[in-house]
Design a protein around this motif. Structure first.
Motif, PDB file in Angstrom:
ATOM      1  N   LEU A  72       2.179  -0.792   7.564  1.00  0.00           N
ATOM      2  CA  LEU A  72       2.170  -1.892   6.594  1.00  0.00           C
ATOM      3  C   LEU A  72       2.981  -3.098   7.055  1.00  0.00           C
ATOM      4  O   LEU A  72       2.647  -4.245   6.741  1.00  0.00           O
ATOM      5  CB  LEU A  72       2.661  -1.389   5.236  1.00  0.00           C
ATOM      6  CG  LEU A  72       1.663  -0.496   4.500  1.00  0.00           C
ATOM      7  CD1 LEU A  72       2.289   0.115   3.262  1.00  0.00           C
ATOM      8  CD2 LEU A  72       0.415  -1.276   4.107  1.00  0.00           C
ATOM      9  N   ASP A  73       4.068  -2.837   7.808  1.00  0.00           N
ATOM     10  CA  ASP A  73       4.848  -3.974   8.308  1.00  0.00           C
ATOM     11  C   ASP A  73       3.998  -4.821   9.258  1.00  0.00           C
ATOM     12  O   ASP A  73       4.033  -6.051   9.223  1.00  0.00           O
ATOM     13  CB  ASP A  73       6.100  -3.480   9.044  1.00  0.00           C
ATOM     14  CG  ASP A  73       7.114  -2.919   8.062  1.00  0.00           C
ATOM     15  OD1 ASP A  73       7.020  -3.293   6.865  1.00  0.00           O
ATOM     16  OD2 ASP A  73       7.958  -2.109   8.470  1.00  0.00           O
TER      17      ASP A  73
ATOM     18  N   ASN B  35       1.454  -6.769   7.239  1.00  0.00           N
ATOM     19  CA  ASN B  35       2.077  -7.939   6.592  1.00  0.00           C
ATOM     20  C   ASN B  35       2.369  -9.052   7.595  1.00  0.00           C
ATOM     21  O   ASN B  35       2.163 -10.231   7.313  1.00  0.00           O
ATOM     22  CB  ASN B  35       3.375  -7.529   5.890  1.00  0.00           C
ATOM     23  CG  ASN B  35       3.111  -7.100   4.455  1.00  0.00           C
ATOM     24  OD1 ASN B  35       2.260  -7.688   3.793  1.00  0.00           O
ATOM     25  ND2 ASN B  35       3.811  -6.083   3.992  1.00  0.00           N
TER      26      ASN B  35
ATOM     27  N   ILE C   2      -0.301  -3.797  -1.400  1.00  0.00           N
ATOM     28  CA  ILE C   2      -1.317  -3.165  -0.544  1.00  0.00           C
ATOM     29  C   ILE C   2      -1.391  -1.682  -0.910  1.00  0.00           C
ATOM     30  O   ILE C   2      -0.369  -0.992  -0.952  1.00  0.00           O
ATOM     31  CB  ILE C   2      -0.986  -3.336   0.953  1.00  0.00           C
ATOM     32  CG1 ILE C   2      -0.920  -4.824   1.317  1.00  0.00           C
ATOM     33  CG2 ILE C   2      -2.025  -2.611   1.804  1.00  0.00           C
ATOM     34  CD1 ILE C   2      -0.592  -5.105   2.775  1.00  0.00           C
TER      35      ILE C   2
ATOM     36  N   ILE D 251      -3.307   2.111  -0.143  1.00  0.00           N
ATOM     37  CA  ILE D 251      -4.088   2.827   0.874  1.00  0.00           C
ATOM     38  C   ILE D 251      -4.819   3.974   0.189  1.00  0.00           C
ATOM     39  O   ILE D 251      -4.194   4.764  -0.533  1.00  0.00           O
ATOM     40  CB  ILE D 251      -3.164   3.358   1.992  1.00  0.00           C
ATOM     41  CG1 ILE D 251      -2.465   2.167   2.665  1.00  0.00           C
ATOM     42  CG2 ILE D 251      -3.954   4.175   3.010  1.00  0.00           C
ATOM     43  CD1 ILE D 251      -1.434   2.536   3.694  1.00  0.00           C
TER      44      ILE D 251
ATOM     45  N   ASN E   2       3.123   3.220  -1.744  1.00  0.00           N
ATOM     46  CA  ASN E   2       2.496   2.147  -0.988  1.00  0.00           C
ATOM     47  C   ASN E   2       2.953   0.778  -1.451  1.00  0.00           C
ATOM     48  O   ASN E   2       3.141  -0.127  -0.656  1.00  0.00           O
ATOM     49  CB  ASN E   2       0.977   2.236  -1.112  1.00  0.00           C
ATOM     50  CG  ASN E   2       0.459   3.403  -0.320  1.00  0.00           C
ATOM     51  OD1 ASN E   2       1.045   3.741   0.704  1.00  0.00           O
ATOM     52  ND2 ASN E   2      -0.581   4.033  -0.811  1.00  0.00           N
TER      53      ASN E   2
ATOM     54  N   SER F  38       4.719  -1.928   0.889  1.00  0.00           N
ATOM     55  CA  SER F  38       4.020  -3.156   1.266  1.00  0.00           C
ATOM     56  C   SER F  38       4.789  -4.401   0.870  1.00  0.00           C
ATOM     57  O   SER F  38       4.672  -5.431   1.507  1.00  0.00           O
ATOM     58  CB  SER F  38       2.636  -3.187   0.626  1.00  0.00           C
ATOM     59  OG  SER F  38       2.753  -3.254  -0.772  1.00  0.00           O
TER      60      SER F  38
END
Ligand code: MCA
Ligand code: AMP
Length: 535
Positions: free
Chosen positions: A455-456, A459, A475, A477, A525, A529
């Motif tokens: 996620l990093d 982003n 975000i 998943i 998540n 996120s």
């Protein structure tokens, strides 16, 4: 020799030493000084080889000089192409290339980053900074304060404004001199603007709202504007007592209501508050009336059409509606399948015809044919009904669109980008209710096989490539996107799943920073996120 737009909006103010722009620091730019700068800038455009019909792409901060540039384009017959200041270089290149811009004016700080775009497209690149600096301004200073007015006809293009599309490719809406002039004429009449008006102007000037609805209307009426670089609550509250009118997106009004300093007294000199670009909640309308005694006047428009409808100046401004068709504008509500006009009270697609309706999409004849009927009616894609008293209500959108703080975000564009990122098999982007922006962006990602999604990294890639307002604030998943028998992603189902799980707990500041509690299944998540913030 004629140039209808220049002749109506600017020429009448030549030589008038009366205020046009009041700036935040207390300084004033008079009409005559403004128009001298317009002439200098028009001469600079000519010096750079810009001729009538050439596109001038503009990616610069809001400033008096940016407004001078708009006027200079009108005067010299160039087509003004303003671009959202939040766009990244990755987003900008499409517009410069697609429009075939002759000149690309960027901010002084981004010259290096956008030079490859100019080189690839052949546009000549110059800079114009918010402080009136930059290579273009150096040239402007050397020019004479007198210039010719280019001859233009009513159907000649004055501006090209890109609006995103449901397929992901932005479409350039071709706006003629007549489109812009008829819009200003209708609004001066409908909202009773006069030479005594002072408009509190805190909107960006790269969109229809801040540029045409606000600026053209004030120019035609001969009034002045308190011209602010952006919406800053403290500045708005400080300067409101000097203004008579304000135009804003709903976020402006909810932010004002969130501040106890906003009182009846502060608004005592105001005669009119106008809202548009996104739905104004009926509760905001009511709270505003209770706080100030003012009924916000809500209107409805589009980039392709300028303004279509407005609540009445005199008479009931009905909350939750956008009023009636403006003078000269025809509206009908149609069956989305057949195009047949529906009876009063039924929900259908709103279609509009009038002198305000654009000439078509730049270099996209097929798209133009799909949305602009041969008889002149434009299919807006907005779902609406006309109530028993004739008030028009926008009840939804037939198009997949998120409106966040007045900015349009097309999910398809973000999905196409997310799908290219490592570990992502596919994505779906939906809008979620947001207390400050009205709606905000939620992305749902499906991992590619056993790949894990970082996620990093997602982003970071989003930040580098997409304008900040498009960034998914949440975000999620999931294993697979819900689809119907035809394979179409069921966004309604996603909205139900995720909206149901997102509950507002607390608003902790004027900027709408608030906490979210979500279903246990998705909490992880969200936290990953966007740590600590959803706003
Ligand atoms: C800024 N941010 C946003 C938005 N604006 N995020 C979602 N939606 C937005 N609208 C993000 C930035 O990317 C940044 O994110 C963070 O918020 C702070 O940025 P800042 O510029 O300080 O934001 P702001 O001052 O709070 O701006 C909010 C705003 C502004 C005042 C509502 O967006 C605005 O002026 N909107 C007006 C848009 C408009 O004129 N629309 C008219 C379109 P990060 O912290 O992550 O970097 S014309 C139209 O629609 C038709 C024709 C019509 O009918 O008018
Ligand atoms: P744009 O493409 O930026 O011109 O945005 C136009 C869209 O904004 C319209 O098609 C509507 O969906 C929406 N819009 C503008 N004004 C209003 C309003 N007062 N109420 C609801 N939606 C609005």
């Amino acid at each position: 020799m004629a140039n209808p737009l220049y002749d109506a909006l600017f020429a009448p103010h030549e030589g008038k030493a009366i205020p046009f722009l009041h700036l935040a620091d207390g300084s004033v730019i008079t009409h005559s000084v403004f128009l001298e700068q317009v002439s200098q800038m028009a001469n600079a455009l000519g010096y750079l080889g810009v001729t009538p019909g050439d596109r001038v792409a503009v990616h610069i901060d809001k400033s008096p000089e940016a407004l001078v540039l708009y006027a200079a384009c009108v005067k010299s017959g160039a087509v003004f192409l303003p671009l959202n200041t939040a766009y990244t270089p990755a987003e900008l290149s499409y517009f410069v290339e697609d429009s075939g811009a002759k000149l690309f004016l960027c901010d002084t700080a981004e010259v290096e980053a956008v030079t490859p775009i100019a080189e690839a497209t052949g546009a000549s690149l110059h800079s114009l900074g918010a402080k009136g600096d930059g290579s273009f301004m150096d040239l402007v200073c050397t020019q004479s304060p007198q210039s010719d007015i280019a001859t233009r006809g009513a159907s000649d293009l004055a501006a090209l404004l890109y609006t995103s599309g449901t397929t992901g490719r932005s479409k350039g809406a071709m706006l003629t001199q007549a489109n812009l002039l008829s819009g200003a004429e209708a609004l001066v009449e409908a909202w009773q603007f006069t030479v005594s008006d002072v408009l509190l102007h805190a909107l960006p000037i790269f969109h229809t709202h801040g540029l045409f609805v606000a600026t053209n209307t004030l120019l035609l009426a001969g009034g002045s504007m308190i011209f602010l670089p952006k919406f800053d609550l403290d500045t708005i509250l400080r300067l409101m007592p000097k203004a008579t009118t304000m135009m804003g997106v709903p976020t402006f009004y909810t932010r004002l209501l969130d501040d106890a300093r906003f009182t009846t007294d502060l608004a005592s000199e105001m005669r009119l508050f106008i809202s548009g670009s996104a739905p104004l909640l009926a509760e905001t309308h009511v709270q505003f009336e209770q706080r100030t005694g003012h009924h916000i006047l809500e209107r409805y428009g589009m980039t392709e059409t300028n303004m279509n409808t407005s609540n009445p100046y005199d008479g009931e401004r009905r909350a939750g509606t956008v009023g009636f068709a403006l003078p000269g504008v025809e509206i009908k509500i149609c069956d989305p399948e057949t195009g047949a006009t529906l009876p009063q009270g039924e929900i259908g697609v709103l279609e509009v015809r009038g002198p305000n309706v654009f000439r078509g999409y730049w270099n996209m004849p097929e798209k133009t044919r799909e949305e602009l009927r041969e008889d002149g009616f434009f299919i807006t894609g907005d779902l609406a009904l006309i109530d028993a008293d004739g008030y028009i209500q926008i009840v939804g959108r037939g198009k997949d669109l998120i409106i966040s703080g007045g900015y349009n975000i097309y999910p398809k564009e973000i999905e196409l980008f997310l799908d290219t990122l490592p570990g992502v098999r596919e994505s779906a982007v939906i809008g979620a209710p947001h207390p400050d922006f009205g709606e905000s962006v939620v992305a749902v990602l499906v991992p590619d096989g056993d790949a894990s999604i970082d996620l990093d990294a997602i982003n970071a890639a989003v930040r580098a490539n997409l304008a900040g307002f498009k960034r998914p604030r949440v975000i999620e998943i999931i294993d697979a996107l819900p689809r119907n028998a035809m394979g179409k992603v069921q966004k309604n189902q996603l909205r139900e799943t995720f909206w149901g799980g997102l509950r507002r707990l607390k608003r902790s500041s004027q900027f709408g920073v608030f906490e979210l509690r979500c279903q246990a299944a998705i909490a992880l998540n969200i936290a990953a996120s966007d740590p600590g913030r959803f706003g």
